[in-house]
Design an enzyme around this catalytic site. Structure first.
Site: not given
Ligand code: NAD
Length: 257
Positions: A139, A152
């Protein structure tokens, strides 16, 4: 059809980015193993639809990517693994002092540890087969941070680091390992964040998308699952044989800021 005869195993691939990647790779001839942890009639029907649409072999395998043994069995039980796409992921947003321990553990397990377990089994299979591609869907949050996403961001940074180590360990094999770092892509994972953000800032859906989400993305456009699938196809091509241990951002300029 440069992937004819290759078998691609894609974790978390019954929706969103994983499904987009599955469709792209099937479109250039790869046989597929699609995965989720749900084992519904729709999951099996999806495998049959993809097989019919693209004329490739598609198997659905249920495995929970939060469970180490199920991650390993997903790969171990396959006749071959030419392409491994570690895509399964979840999100949870909370300040560090309120972040629930079970959410932290689930995100680290699904978003990071699963890639370790699948790669650990896939690398020897790829060595024996004489070819392999490992692609980890990290990401922009594998390269930068945002508040309230501690688990995350930690997991995605971990995936980027692990990608480099796997690449070094396989550098003299015909195997590459890279991470793709998407910015925002409008998938169920992102859709799920919109109602809370609308309530939090008292904003319309359109304003949340433009002023909150895409505020970080200079192109002011979502990346698409087709673009991510195409990037995976490129990483599986001969042109990418010397690309290993790196990240490719598909983020509309986010990490250039
Ligand atoms: P999604 O929610 O549409 O898809 C996630 C997939 O993971 C689903 O198919 C789901 O079934 C699967 N999954 C979740 N938990 C699982 C488990 N325990 N075992 C097996 N499968 C499980 O989300 P998405 O947006 O397509 O995300 C896919 C990946 O891309 C994730 O790793 C995510 O972090 C990453 N990513 C997404 C975006 C974005 O904007 N959508 C941006 C950057 C990175």
């Amino acid at each position: 059809m440069h992937l004819a005869g290759k078998r691609a195993i894609i974790t978390g691939s019954t929706s969103g980015i994983g499904l987009g990647i599955a469709r792209s790779l099937a479109g250039i001839g790869a046989d597929l193993v699609i995965n989720s942890f749900t084992d519904t009639d729709q999951d099996h029907a999806l495998a049959a639809e993809l097989a019919a649409e693209f004329g490739v072999q598609v198997d659905y395998v249920c495995a929970d990517m939060s469970d180490a043994q199920q991650c390993r069995d997903l790969i171990r039980t396959q006749p071959r693994c030419d392409i491994l796409i570690n895509n399964a992921g979840i999100q949870y947003v909370a300040p560090i002092d309120e972040f629930p321990i079970d959410k932290w553990n689930a995100i680290i397990a699904i978003n990071m540890n699963s890639a370790f377990h699948t790669a650990a089994v896939a690398v020897p299979m790829m060595r024996a087969q004489g070819w392999g591609r490992i692609i980890n869907i990290a990401s922009a949050h594998g390269l930068t941070a945002s508040p309230y996403k501690s688990a995350y961001v930690a997991a995605k940074h971990g995936v980027v680091g692990m990608t480099k180590t796997i690449a070094l360990e396989t550098a003299q094999d015909p195997i590459t390992c890279n991470a793709i770092c998407p910015g925002y892509v409008l998938t169920p994972l992102v859709e799920a964040q919109i109602p809370d953000t609308m309530a939090k800032y008292d904003m319309s859906r359109e304003d949340v998308i433009k002023k909150v989400m895409l505020e970080r993305q200079p192109s002011r456009e979502f990346a698409t699952v087709e673009q991510l699938g195409g990037t995976c196809g490129f990483l599986c091509s001969d042109a990418a044989a010397q690309i290993t241990g790196t990240t490719i951002s598909v983020d509309g300029g986010w990490t250039a800021l």
